[in-house]
Each structure stands twice: as structure tokens, then as C-alpha cells.
Design a protein around this motif. Structure first.
Motif, PDB file in Angstrom:
ATOM      1  N   MET A  81       0.857  -1.201   0.000  1.00  0.00           N
ATOM      2  CA  MET A  81       0.000   0.000   0.000  1.00  0.00           C
ATOM      3  C   MET A  81       0.887   1.242   0.000  1.00  0.00           C
ATOM      4  SD  MET A  81      -3.106  -1.316   0.054  1.00  0.00           S
ATOM      5  CE  MET A  81      -4.196   0.087   0.427  1.00  0.00           C
ATOM      6  N   GLY A  82       0.400   2.315  -0.628  1.00  0.00           N
ATOM      7  CA  GLY A  82       1.086   3.608  -0.575  1.00  0.00           C
ATOM      8  C   GLY A  82       2.554   3.508  -0.968  1.00  0.00           C
ATOM      9  N   LEU A  86       3.711   2.309  -4.688  1.00  0.00           N
ATOM     10  CA  LEU A  86       3.546   3.352  -5.710  1.00  0.00           C
ATOM     11  C   LEU A  86       4.830   3.626  -6.491  1.00  0.00           C
ATOM     12  CD1 LEU A  86       1.265   6.156  -4.215  1.00  0.00           C
ATOM     13  CD2 LEU A  86       1.088   5.186  -6.503  1.00  0.00           C
ATOM     14  N   PHE A 110      -0.206  -5.303  -9.637  1.00  0.00           N
ATOM     15  CA  PHE A 110       0.010  -4.540  -8.415  1.00  0.00           C
ATOM     16  C   PHE A 110      -1.251  -4.630  -7.551  1.00  0.00           C
ATOM     17  CE2 PHE A 110       2.963  -2.778 -11.489  1.00  0.00           C
ATOM     18  CZ  PHE A 110       4.127  -2.722 -10.755  1.00  0.00           C
ATOM     19  N   ASP A 112      -2.820  -3.340  -4.684  1.00  0.00           N
ATOM     20  CA  ASP A 112      -2.599  -2.151  -3.859  1.00  0.00           C
ATOM     21  C   ASP A 112      -3.892  -1.620  -3.249  1.00  0.00           C
ATOM     22  OD1 ASP A 112      -3.846  -1.320  -6.124  1.00  0.00           O
ATOM     23  OD2 ASP A 112      -2.499   0.354  -6.547  1.00  0.00           O
ATOM     24  N   ASN A 113      -4.847  -2.529  -2.998  1.00  0.00           N
ATOM     25  CA  ASN A 113      -6.090  -2.081  -2.382  1.00  0.00           C
ATOM     26  C   ASN A 113      -6.726  -3.262  -1.652  1.00  0.00           C
ATOM     27  OD1 ASN A 113      -8.148  -0.338  -1.666  1.00  0.00           O
ATOM     28  ND2 ASN A 113      -8.638   0.276  -3.756  1.00  0.00           N
ATOM     29  N   SER A 114      -7.781  -2.974  -0.888  1.00  0.00           N
ATOM     30  CA  SER A 114      -8.522  -4.057  -0.240  1.00  0.00           C
ATOM     31  C   SER A 114      -9.855  -4.280  -0.947  1.00  0.00           C
ATOM     32  CB  SER A 114      -8.724  -3.735   1.245  1.00  0.00           C
ATOM     33  OG  SER A 114      -9.120  -2.383   1.420  1.00  0.00           O
ATOM     34  N   ASP A 115      -9.916  -3.930  -2.218  1.00  0.00           N
ATOM     35  CA  ASP A 115     -11.116  -4.158  -3.022  1.00  0.00           C
ATOM     36  C   ASP A 115     -11.173  -5.643  -3.396  1.00  0.00           C
ATOM     37  OD1 ASP A 115     -12.812  -4.535  -5.253  1.00  0.00           O
ATOM     38  OD2 ASP A 115     -12.522  -2.474  -5.930  1.00  0.00           O
ATOM     39  N   GLU A 144      -4.302  -3.945   4.993  1.00  0.00           N
ATOM     40  CA  GLU A 144      -4.688  -4.374   3.643  1.00  0.00           C
ATOM     41  C   GLU A 144      -3.657  -5.347   3.068  1.00  0.00           C
ATOM     42  OE1 GLU A 144      -4.154  -1.254   4.601  1.00  0.00           O
ATOM     43  OE2 GLU A 144      -5.786   0.085   3.997  1.00  0.00           O
TER      44      GLU A 144
ATOM     45  N   LYS B 299      -7.005   2.704  -0.948  1.00  0.00           N
ATOM     46  CA  LYS B 299      -5.566   2.875  -1.164  1.00  0.00           C
ATOM     47  C   LYS B 299      -5.078   4.287  -0.893  1.00  0.00           C
ATOM     48  CE  LYS B 299      -5.771   2.408  -6.144  1.00  0.00           C
ATOM     49  NZ  LYS B 299      -5.042   1.874  -7.306  1.00  0.00           N
ATOM     50  N   HIS B 302      -3.446   5.737   2.222  1.00  0.00           N
ATOM     51  CA  HIS B 302      -1.993   5.645   2.375  1.00  0.00           C
ATOM     52  C   HIS B 302      -1.277   6.670   1.506  1.00  0.00           C
ATOM     53  CE1 HIS B 302      -2.167   1.760   4.595  1.00  0.00           C
ATOM     54  NE2 HIS B 302      -3.333   1.706   3.972  1.00  0.00           N
ATOM     55  N   LEU B 342     -12.828  -9.389   2.659  1.00  0.00           N
ATOM     56  CA  LEU B 342     -12.174  -8.172   2.171  1.00  0.00           C
ATOM     57  C   LEU B 342     -13.171  -7.018   2.055  1.00  0.00           C
ATOM     58  CD1 LEU B 342      -9.591  -8.843  -0.712  1.00  0.00           C
ATOM     59  CD2 LEU B 342      -9.170  -7.827   1.538  1.00  0.00           C
ATOM     60  N   LEU B 345     -13.539  -5.441   5.289  1.00  0.00           N
ATOM     61  CA  LEU B 345     -12.372  -4.612   5.585  1.00  0.00           C
ATOM     62  C   LEU B 345     -12.467  -3.262   4.880  1.00  0.00           C
ATOM     63  CD1 LEU B 345      -9.532  -4.018   6.705  1.00  0.00           C
ATOM     64  CD2 LEU B 345      -8.572  -5.318   4.798  1.00  0.00           C
ATOM     65  N   ILE B 346     -12.715  -3.279   3.559  1.00  0.00           N
ATOM     66  CA  ILE B 346     -12.690  -2.004   2.822  1.00  0.00           C
ATOM     67  C   ILE B 346     -13.827  -1.095   3.304  1.00  0.00           C
ATOM     68  CG2 ILE B 346     -14.081  -2.675   0.773  1.00  0.00           C
ATOM     69  CD1 ILE B 346     -11.974  -1.071  -0.906  1.00  0.00           C
TER      70      ILE B 346
END
Lengths: 438, 438
Positions: A81-82, A86, A110, A112-115, A144, B299, B302, B342, B345-346
Motif C-alpha cells: 500500500m502507498g 507506488l 500490483f 494495492d487495495n482491499s477491493d 490491507e 488505497k 496511504h 475483504l 475490511l474495505i
């Protein structure tokens, strides 16, 4: 590799943009402050507080074993994350382009989210047997990152023999480091004095990038070249210090509360997203800070330019321009476009927007790269890290922490542990009012 | 399709966010202005000036022939800029997700820039024989669109028999319409009173979307449902009018010059990009206008949240939240994350950020969708179009033009016709000063 770059601040000067600009007198008036900021930062560096300035001289041999190991894999997933992800995305797309996954045999994702849809999609697109997973969290406890990692690790456990060979962890501490040690993953750490958003040139970025056909030597070479310039105490020869001073003066004296980064090449879009974190999270505190925005030219001329030209006078623009593209195409059959190339068109559009903004009194700087490659990207990255650090000193804030984000994280954890939002915040009485069903 | 949505503005009220918020008295104080704005907009509608409100009742049968025709193709390229393409991208990604091209047999590419690398990449990724090309420019003269179109048309001419069957044009006028007529392409036009950024529910969006497995009937049904609510003259039952009034009051009285849209689902990122044009280009004029920003949760917690929580108090946040995701995954092996999904969480992260921002006095509204599908997306699109139009009336500006962008276009054209930037702008004497080589 072509490496020439220019930083141009002509269009921040009162002679070109009028009252919205600054004069050399404005710079002279705060020359003591600028000098003090420069000295303070260099002092922090001498005191070994600024690891991001040291790591660019690190030995890169430690990545060779990993690079060799990665050749056995067809997919790479980076989980983070972040600041943990990035920078890697920024360099990867900056060199390989937006459509690389559709061309290349080695596919990179990548996470990079909790989706849940994103995580499901990525899992379904890879063959886990052939996937090298980087899981990156400096603290080792990012929720995440852990959530995604747990989900993937369970699948690996059930489907892949010696699955620990499929995982590379980058963590200094916490749950992730414990698991990595217990389960014997390849493990890297990050110098304690390197903050997340300043960590792309540490193992955080270099470990995954070394497995993605990126020339990390050239990236570091560019950063080291820029380091020399940024240590110059003459502001007129130091692009990071000059750009920080310009942004500071225009923020402080002229109400430019928004800083727009506008690359005229799609490969630099993610550089903008990286810059956005660097600028926002480093400087947005104590009621201070410019709000960073990324706009991609020429396309955002058809979306944001009207506002920049004729809306509130609260913006400074930074153009990123590239002279030579990797590919180019000729345009035939037209009027004024005939026999021009697309690169001539996009660069003429940049010049048109620059001239229009300048004539409307919107201050703007330009960074012009002869070509976008690892070397020039390394320069750009390090320039922006230094510029952000200088800006922190000018604003008299600590650019290297992010204290405000803890509250929300705590509420999230407590919600997941069963508390209700009403218990945690006391908004219950209001919650059913002020709602429109639709 | 699940279709329930809520608009919640609890956290804009002084009782929750303190002085940064508004009170019902603030709304009452400008109730005459709100009523006048409502009446003025509805009057424009009665006078047939607001085509975007009429088109949602159009007959969709005109797309069926195209839809059938499209079944012969494996690739789709959409060529357009700004309002000619952003809406289509927004709906496509909003329904199909970010990774759709990696799953689907039919691949879709959006050619929305004059970046030569992007155009080259897309051309190399398709088989032009099997590619259906939409070329969209209401004026018929957009330079980037024409440039890309000329390049692709030349390739088609040399490689594809009856290539005119591969092209669908959407143009009311200009060079593009002439070519389409001369070469006998399938051709659509757009009602003259529908502006580019308000055109997604016209042929501009519906023609390509009808070929991309999108249920355009449900999209329109959602828009029509929302239209009923937005014609309600009771602000407490009209989400678009209420959200416009909230944004207006907080902009005007409380200095909220930045409007952040923050979806907690990746599929709505492009909705944010569409909103960004709608809000910026409609309202950014005469020195007025809020600067729109898109932030993707979780995301950007962050990356941007530190600034939103502890930076300048110049922002209003809009959360977009979805209760039910298409896929979901269980998390095992952890502490507080154990046995949560998840999506839990989100959504707990969204609630954590909402609570933290509220307690810091940052006003925020939430739009909560039971599920993200064509029906709810249609509602959301139409709500935002109406909200933007109401906001234009409240700000007393014309939300339907974009006069400022012509200057830069003119300079670009003249540069390409051989004039120098010095001739055009007279900056020559400054151009060699204020540059740092690096």
C-alpha cells in the motif's frame, strides 16, 4: 542513454505572469530562510536522519540472486500500500508503458487495495505455481497488505509445493517479518531512517524492479547525478531547492494552494501518482500543505484546462515534457496536421497550453527530458524527493512523518473487532436524519 | 438488479463537523436563491436548451443494427477526447472492471490522447481486420481525434477490404462528418443541445457501449428514475439539488475550494475521472469553481488522507460506497482480520476514514449503492449531471460552455503551421534565462 534535462521557471516570474508570479527580489527577501532550510536539511543528512539520501550509493549486488531466481516465474504480484508499492508502479510503467502486460510474457500485477474484486481478478489471472509474490510492508503490520497476503498464502499452501520459494518479503518488523522468518522466505529490509514514500530506491522498489527487466543501475546513476546538483548551495544551480522555493513563495505569498503536475506523456501518469503521495503526505500537516493534483496532457486539456485558465487563481502548474518518444507516427491527409508527427502535435499542445496559462497569469514551471528512460527517471525521482524535503524545511514542518492517519485506522480495527460506529463515534442520534433515499 | 441508493449528508451539519459545516438555517437563508436556481434550470429545460435531460427518454432501437454488426469484430477502438470518450470509459470500467481486457475475448481500447506511444501500442495490439473503430467528435474537428483517426484510416485503407465497414463515426459537423458521408461509414449524431461532457447517455456513449456487452436499457432506466427525484422542488427530497446547495454553501461561506470524490471500489475510479471533467469544465469560469479531485479508497488513505485530515481546511469529501461486491474473499490466519471478508475490511476502512474526517471537522457526504450495476450507475450519472447544472445556476455561471480553452488550441495550430512560439507569445527575451540544466 540520453540524459539531458532542463528545469525552466521562466513562467513563474512577474515579467511573464504578472502579479501572480514572483520576482527575484522575493527570492532574495527570504534568502536567509532558504539558506537555513538548506543547512538544516544537510545537517539532518549528516546526522544520518535522511536514509533516502544514503541509499542511492548502496551496492546493488544483493539483488542479483533474486533476479536469477525470478527467471523461473511467469507472473509477478506485488502486494503493498502507498509508499510500499507506488514507487515500483511508477518506475515500471514509466519505463515499460501502460500496455506492457498485454505485450510481455512476464505479467505484473500490483495488488494495492482491499477491493475484493481486484484481489479476485488478479488471483484468477495468474497461475500461482508460476507466480513470484512480493509482499511489502515496512512495519510488517499494514492491514490491507496482510489481508491480501493471507488470502494468497492460503491458496499457495493448498496448491504449490515449497510455496515459500514463491514469496519475497520486504519488512523490517511486525507480523510479516515473523512469518517470513518462520517460513523461510527470501527477506529484505529497509534502513530504519528511510520513510515509506521516500523508499522507492531502497529494496522496496529495487527488489521487485530488478525482476521486471528494469535497469536499476541506470536508475541509481540518474539519482546520483541529481544528488550532486541538489547539494549545491547556490539556489540558481540547484533545481530542487529552486523549485521548492518557488512553490513556497507562491503558496505563502500568492495563495497557490494547489500544485498541478501535468506530464505530456502517458508513461509518467504514475510518476504523478507517486508525487501526489510524496507532496500530500509529507507536507499536509499543521493546517499547512499544498494539495497535489495529477493531470495528463494533452487529454486533460479536454477536461481540466478550462478550470486552470479561468477558475480561481489558486494553482501552480508543473509541465513534464519529453522531447523524444519511443515510437512515433506520421499524420497524413489533413490540413495543418499534414506531415506532422503525433509527437510534434502533443508537444505543440503542451506549448499552446503553457502559453495560454502564462498569458492568463497562471504561474508554471517545466521539466523537459530529452528522453524518458531509467537514467532520466532516476534524476526526476531524486529531484522530487529533495524538493519535498526542502519544502518541508521552508514550511517548518516535519516532512517525514504522517501522524494524522492513525485515528481512522484505529476505528477500522475496532469496527472489525465488533464495536459499532455509534459506540465509537457517538453519531447515532444524527445517523437517521439527513438521508435521502434514491 | 439491486437498485437502492442513499445520499447521506449527516456529516456536513454543524452538529457533527462544527464550524466547518452548515446548518439548516444556512439552507433556509438562501432558499430564495435555491428556488430561483431550480426554476431557472427547469425553465431552460422547458425551452429545449438542456438536451441531456431529454435524451434519457430516447428510443434505443437505433443501436440494435450496430450491436448486431459489432458481433463480427474481436476488437474495439474508441477514438475521442474528453467528453467524447470519458463517459464510455466510465461506464465500461464501472460495469466490467479494470482487468476486463485480460479476461474477455473482445478487447476494448480507448485512444484518448495524442501520445504517439499510446497510439502505436494500441495499433500493435489489434488485428485491424477484426477491429471496429468508433471515432467520436461532436464538432468533427478535434485535432487529436482527427490525427489518430487519419493514422488508423491509412492503415485500414492499405490493409482491409471494405474498410468503411470497420468504422462508426459520431459527429454532427466538420471534417469527420464529411469523411463519414463520403466514405459511407455508419454515422450517428448528437442533439445539438447536448454538450460534450453531458453526452454519455446519447449516441456518444450508447453506440459504443451497446457493442461492449453493457445493458444500456438498465443504464437509461436508472437515469430516468433519478430524473424523477431531481425534478422534485423539495430540496429535502432532491439529492442533486441538496448536494449542489451543500457544495455551494461550503464553497461560498466556508472556503471549501476543493471537492474530493472518493470511491471505495476500483470500478468507480473512472466515474471519478468523468466527474472531474463535468465539475471542472462546467463550473471553472469567471474566477469561480471548485477544483475536483478523485481519490480511490482504501488505497489513497496511504497517500492523501494525512493531507485531508491535517492540512488546510479547504476540502469537502464525497464518499462513494458499495454494499455488495461482485466477488468477495475470506481472510484467515490473522488477528482482528480473522473470518472477515475483504469487503468488510474495505467498508470498515471507509467508515474509519469518515469518522476520522468528521471528528477533525472535514465535511463529507456519502452516496451508498446497494450494488454497482448499470441501473445504479445510471442513477449516479444523472444525479451528477443535474447536480452540476444546479451548481452552475447557484454560482450564476453558464455550466454548458468552455470558452477559455480556445487560446491554447489556436497557438498549437499556429505552431504546427510553422510559426515560432516567440512570434506567437513574445517571450523570447526571457526564454534563455531562468533555466537550470540538469
Amino acid at each position: 542513454m540520453k540524459g539531458k534535462c532542463l528545469f525552466k521557471y521562466t513562467n513563474t516570474i512577474v515579467e511573464t505572469v504578472g502579479n501572480n508570479g514572483l520576482s527575484l527580489t522575493d527570492i532574495k527577501n527570504i534568502s536567509n530562510k532558504i539558506e537555513a532550510s538548506y543547512n538544516k536539511l544537510l545537517e539532518k543528512y549528516s546526522n544520518k536522519q535522511l536514509g533516502y539520501m544514503d541509499i542511492i550509493y548502496d551496492d546493488l549486488n544483493k539483488y542479483y540472486e533474486l533476479m536469477e531466481h525470478s527467471k523461473d516465474f511467469e507472473y509477478i504480484i506485488v502486494i503493498g500500500m502507498g509508499g510500499s508499492i507506488l514507487g515500483t508502479q511508477m518506475v515500471y510503467e514509466g519505463i515499460k508503458g501502460v500496455y506492457y502486460n498485454e505485450y510481455s510474457n512476464k505479467k505484473v500485477y500490483f495488488l494495492d487495495n482491499s477491493d475484493p474484486e481486484k484481489t479476485s481478478d488478479i488471483i484468477n489471472l495468474v497461475d500461482l505455481n508460476k507466480t513470484l509474490i512480493f509482499v511489502i510492508s515496512k512495519s510488517g503490520n499494514t492491514s490491507e497488505t496482510l489481508a491480501n497476503f493471507y488470502i494468497i498464502r492460503n491458496l499457495l499452501k493448498n496448491n504449490v509445493k515449497n510455496y515459500n520459494k514463491n514469496i519475497v518479503a520486504i519488512a523490517n518488523d511486525g507480523t510479516l517479518r515473523n512469518i517470513a522468518k518462520n517460513e523461510n522466505y527470501m527477506l529484505f529490509d529497509v534502513p530504519k531512517n528511510v520513510g515509506g514514500r521516500f523508499s522507492v530506491l531502497s529494496a522496496v522498489g529495487l527488489a521487485p524492479l530488478s525482476c521486471m527487466d528494469i535497469d536499476i543501475e541506470m536508475l541509481m546513476k540518474g539519482a546520483r547525478e541529481m544528488d550532486k546538483l541538489c547539494k549545491n548551495d547556490d539556489i540558481f544551480k540547484n533545481p530542487a531547492l529552486m523549485n521548492a522555493a518557488i512553490h513556497y513563495i507562491l503558496y505563502n505569498n500568492n495563495g497557490k494552494t494547489i500544485s498541478v503536475l501535468m506530464p505530456y506523456i502517458e508513461r509518467l501518469h504514475k510518476f504523478g501518482m507517486w508525487y501526489r503521495q510524496l507532496w500530500a503526505e509529507s507536507l499536509g500537516k499543521d493546517g499547512k500543505g499544498q494539495t497535489p493534483i495529477v493531470s495528463v496532457g494533452a487529454k486533460d486539456q479536454h477536461s481540466q484546462l478550462q478550470l486552470y485558465l479561468d477558475g480561481p487563481r489558486d494553482k501552480i502548474i508543473t509541465f513534464l515534457k519529453v522531447n523524444n518518444f519511443k515510437q512515433d507516427l506520421y499524420i497524413k491527409d489533413s490540413n495543418y496536421l499534414n506531415n506532422h508527427t503525433l509527437s510534434e502535435l502533443i508537444n505543440a499542445e503542451q506549448e499552446g497550453s503553457e502559453a495560454a496559462l502564462t498569458s492568463k497569469g497562471v504561474p508554471n514551471v517545466s521539466i523537459i527530458l530529452d528522453e524518458l528512460n531509467e537514467y532520466t527517471l532516476g534524476k526526476l525521482i531524486f529531484m522530487y524527493e529533495m524538493q519535498t524535503a526542502f519544502m518541508g524545511e521552508l514550511l517548518e514542518i516535519n516532512a517525514f512523518d504522517q501522524p494524522a492517519v492513525e485515528d481512522g485506522k484505529k476505528i477500522t480495527r475496532e469496527l472489525l473487532m465488533g464495536k459499532s460506529i455509534e459506540e465509537l463515534t457517538g453519531f447515532k442520534s444524527l445517523n437517521n436524519r439527513y438521508i435521502i433515499e434514491m
